[in-house]
Design a protein around this motif. Structure first.
Motif, PDB file in Angstrom:
ATOM      1  N   GLY A 144     -10.025   2.770   5.526  1.00 12.67           N
ATOM      2  CA  GLY A 144     -11.236   3.410   5.036  1.00 12.67           C
ATOM      3  C   GLY A 144     -11.118   3.658   3.550  1.00 12.67           C
ATOM      4  O   GLY A 144     -10.105   3.363   2.928  1.00 12.67           O
ATOM      5  N   TRP A 145     -12.145   4.210   2.983  1.00 18.67           N
ATOM      6  CA  TRP A 145     -12.228   4.421   1.546  1.00 18.67           C
ATOM      7  C   TRP A 145     -11.028   5.198   1.037  1.00 18.67           C
ATOM      8  O   TRP A 145     -10.829   6.360   1.338  1.00 18.67           O
ATOM      9  N   GLY A 146     -10.164   4.513   0.270  1.00 15.88           N
ATOM     10  CA  GLY A 146      -9.025   5.164  -0.356  1.00 15.88           C
ATOM     11  C   GLY A 146      -7.874   5.489   0.572  1.00 15.88           C
ATOM     12  O   GLY A 146      -6.921   6.142   0.156  1.00 15.88           O
ATOM     13  N   LYS A 147      -7.936   5.067   1.816  1.00 17.24           N
ATOM     14  CA  LYS A 147      -6.858   5.374   2.762  1.00 17.24           C
ATOM     15  C   LYS A 147      -6.161   4.087   3.182  1.00 17.24           C
ATOM     16  O   LYS A 147      -6.805   3.124   3.587  1.00 17.24           O
TER      17      LYS A 147
END
Length: 168
Positions: A144-147
């Motif tokens: 996911g976003w930034g993970k």
């Protein structure tokens, strides 16, 4: 064993040798081991010298870099794309071809065999008791976003996962 580590030499042989000499690396010393972390070629004008030097070393571990993968892609394709010229792979091809550069099919066949003699010695990573050597990252999974998280059992990641990791 004393490890000497290089990375991203990009066909700059003189600079690589100067750095290794300053660090005290002696290829004839049985206790000295060279670890290369990829991107040995492209950009500079001394591809042949880099190639000869790396092939001559008796104690080495060479990790693949994204520019090494790019060279394999160029050789498999048999003709350059714009990014090959921009990044220097085309120059490396001509430097490793030497005198047969005028005969394009023969040049690609010659350099493919020559380059694979070195590339086939390369590994995705090298691990000692305390360190892991890679070109860029170990393979990641995007959650996911930034993970991100490491690929489960990254030591057995696929070739595609390692190639992607070398570009990050």
């Amino acid at each position: 064993m004393k490890f000497f580590v290089i990375s991203d030499t990009h066909s700059f042989y003189d600079e690589m040798i100067t750095a290794l000499n300053e660090a005290g690396f002696d290829p004839n010393n049985e206790n000295h081991w060279l670890i290369g972390c990829g991107d040995y070629f492209d950009r500079g004008e001394q591809s042949q010298q880099i190639f000869d030097y790396l092939m001559s070393l008796p104690r080495k571990t060479l990790v693949k870099g994204n520019h090494d993968d790019m060279m394999v892609d160029l050789l498999q394709r048999g003709y350059p794309h714009r990014h090959d010229t921009h990044n220097g792979a085309t120059g490396t091809l001509y430097q490793l071809a030497g005198d047969i550069a005028a005969d394009k099919p023969a040049m690609v066949n010659y350099v493919t065999a020559k380059f694979h003699a070195l590339y086939d010695q390369m590994v995705d990573y090298f691990e000692t008791e305390n360190y892991i050597f890679v070109h860029s990252w170990i393979p990641l999974v995007y959650e996911g976003w930034g993970k991100t998280a490491y690929v489960d059992n990254w030591r057995k990641a696929s070739e595609d996962e390692w190639q992607e990791a070398r570009w990050n």
